[in-house]
Design a protein around this motif. Structure first.
Motif: not given
Ligand code: PMT
Length: 402
Positions: A182-190, A271-274, A318-323, A342-344
């Motif tokens: 449970k390492d993402f407790i209190n984290k908001k992930v979009v 951002k895993s959407a296409a 924010q940490i930003m992850v792209g695909f 500007n992805f991480d």
């Protein structure tokens, strides 16, 4: 996902026993070691041989069988269990456990174990709603035992109502979640998932092959690890994971707006959407007609907003992850997107490779981060890839906090 986990599956006597065989198969597919204990009543519905074949382990049925080696069975089973799952769990067995009875191998193992106990109840609606059962259930809940929600529907007895055992896939999800860190407790992930669609006229649109599987799998993993998850999804056939806030959109413009509402206070944006890069300049109000001599049709397209590029400029915590979905020059194009948006880090997938990219349950990915690290991964389930992506995000959050 369940490698190295010893799960004792208690099977008690109800018609839902037939679903428990599928449950064993699904747990074994997740690499769990499953040992089945059947009550006498359960063996009236399905033979132990079925469970032995599915689990590839001896099935335990007897409390007082002759022992082939000196090992007090109920104690050794109780000690090795990481989790005791009782599915289907009848009102009778739940009642016995709630009242401290240990008159069968299963109830004795429960009594002797310190492992987490989880029930997937299955019974007639009137039994389920009976105050005695409800009190037994509440008593066990107060002692820290977990109950997987029953479904509402037509029951084997013909009644309609609450009491249907949860589906095996839901039970497996629950088990995986209970073992997740449970390492993402209190984290908001979009998380954005799926395709977008851009109307041409009232009956036609432009879209792509994204099924949403990658994004929904990430949402499930983030939720299991304790995050508050907002899933912004284009049209898909998928059921959103339990406990995730879902925002359904159609167009790239709508996805842009939805991300904007949550960007400022989110900790992670994946951002895993296409999203469609272009949309028709104008949408015809009526269905476009073929016309007799019309061999060609031109539709003028204009650029949609680049969601990641726009918000990438405003990123602070924010940490930003792209695909990157590519068909050629995978690393070069992915690297360019990593920098321009500007992805991480970016998850590059070559969508021409069998088993990778759109629609599959699997993917083949290369992570490229903004420090220049490149990690190539072989073909794997999208669920496992989601774990690796969340692990990498966690490492970045952890490094920043130091
Ligand atoms: O949904 P599945 O069937 O499981 O398939 C998974 C997937 C192939 C869709 C997924 O693995 C994937 O690669 N997603 C990204 C698809 C894509 O749009 O790639 P891109 O290279 O065009 O875009 C690069 C990045 O910019 C992506 O993170 C994308 O979400 C983002 N983007 C793209 C266009 C746009 N207008 N705005 C964006 O934010």
């Amino acid at each position: 996902m369940l490698k190295g986990k010893n799960i004792i599956l208690g099977v008690t006597g109800g018609i839902a026993v037939y679903k428990a065989a599928d449950l064993v198969s699904k747990l074994v597919k997740q690499h769990a070691n499953v040992e089945v204990i059947m009550t006498e009543a359960a063996t009236e519905f399905v033979t132990p041989l079925t469970f032995q074949t599915m689990s590839q382990n001896k099935v335990h049925t007897e409390m007082f069988g002759l022992i082939s080696h000196f090992d007090v069975e109920h104690i050794s089973l109780a000690q090795k269990a990481d989790l005791i799952l009782i599915a289907p769990a009848t009102a009778n067995t739940i009642g016995k456990i709630a009242n401290g009875l240990a008159d069968s191998l299963l109830t004795t193992v429960v009594m002797a174990s310190k492992a987490k106990i989880v029930y997937a109840p299955a019974m007639n609606t009137n039994m389920y709603n009976n105050q005695i059962f409800q009190e037994n259930m509440n008593k066990l809940k107060a002692l820290g035992h977990d109950f997987i929600k029953t479904g509402v529907g037509r029951l084997a007895c013909g009644d309609f109502g609450e009491g249907k055992m949860a589906e095996p896939s839901e039970i497996v999800d629950y088990v995986i979640s209970s073992f997740s860190k449970k390492d993402f407790i209190n984290k908001k992930v979009v998380i954005t998932a799926g395709p977008t669609i851009e109307a041409i006229d009232p009956v036609r649109y432009i879209t792509n092959h994204s099924s949403g599987k990658m994004g929904y799998s990430l949402a499930k993993e983030a939720k299991n690890r304790g995050a508050d998850v907002i899933l912004i999804s284009g049209p898909t056939n998928l059921e959103p994971p339990d406990g995730v806030e879902i925002i359904k959109i159609n167009t790239t413009e709508e996805m842009f707006e939805a991300v904007g509402k949550h960007f400022e206070d989110c900790d992670v944006l994946i951002k895993s959407a296409a999203p469609s890069d272009y949309k028709p300049l104008s949408v015809s109000p009526n269905k476009i007609k073929k016309g007799n001599n019309k061999e060609e049709l031109e539709i003028k397209l204009i650029r949609n907003p680049d969601i990641a590029q726009y918000y990438g400029k405003y990123k602070n915590k924010q940490i930003m992850v792209g695909f990157a979905a590519e068909t050629d020059n995978l690393l070069q194009y992915a690297n360019e997107k990593l920098k321009s948006k500007n992805f991480d880090f970016i998850v590059a997938n070559d969508v021409t490779e069998p088993g990778a990219g759109f629609k599959y349950d699997t993917n083949i990915a290369t992570f490229i981060d903004n420090k220049g690290n490149i990690d190539k991964y072989p073909l794997m389930e999208k669920s496992l890839l989601s774990t690796l992506i969340l692990d990498k995000i966690y490492d970045i959050i952890d490094m920043k906090a130091r």
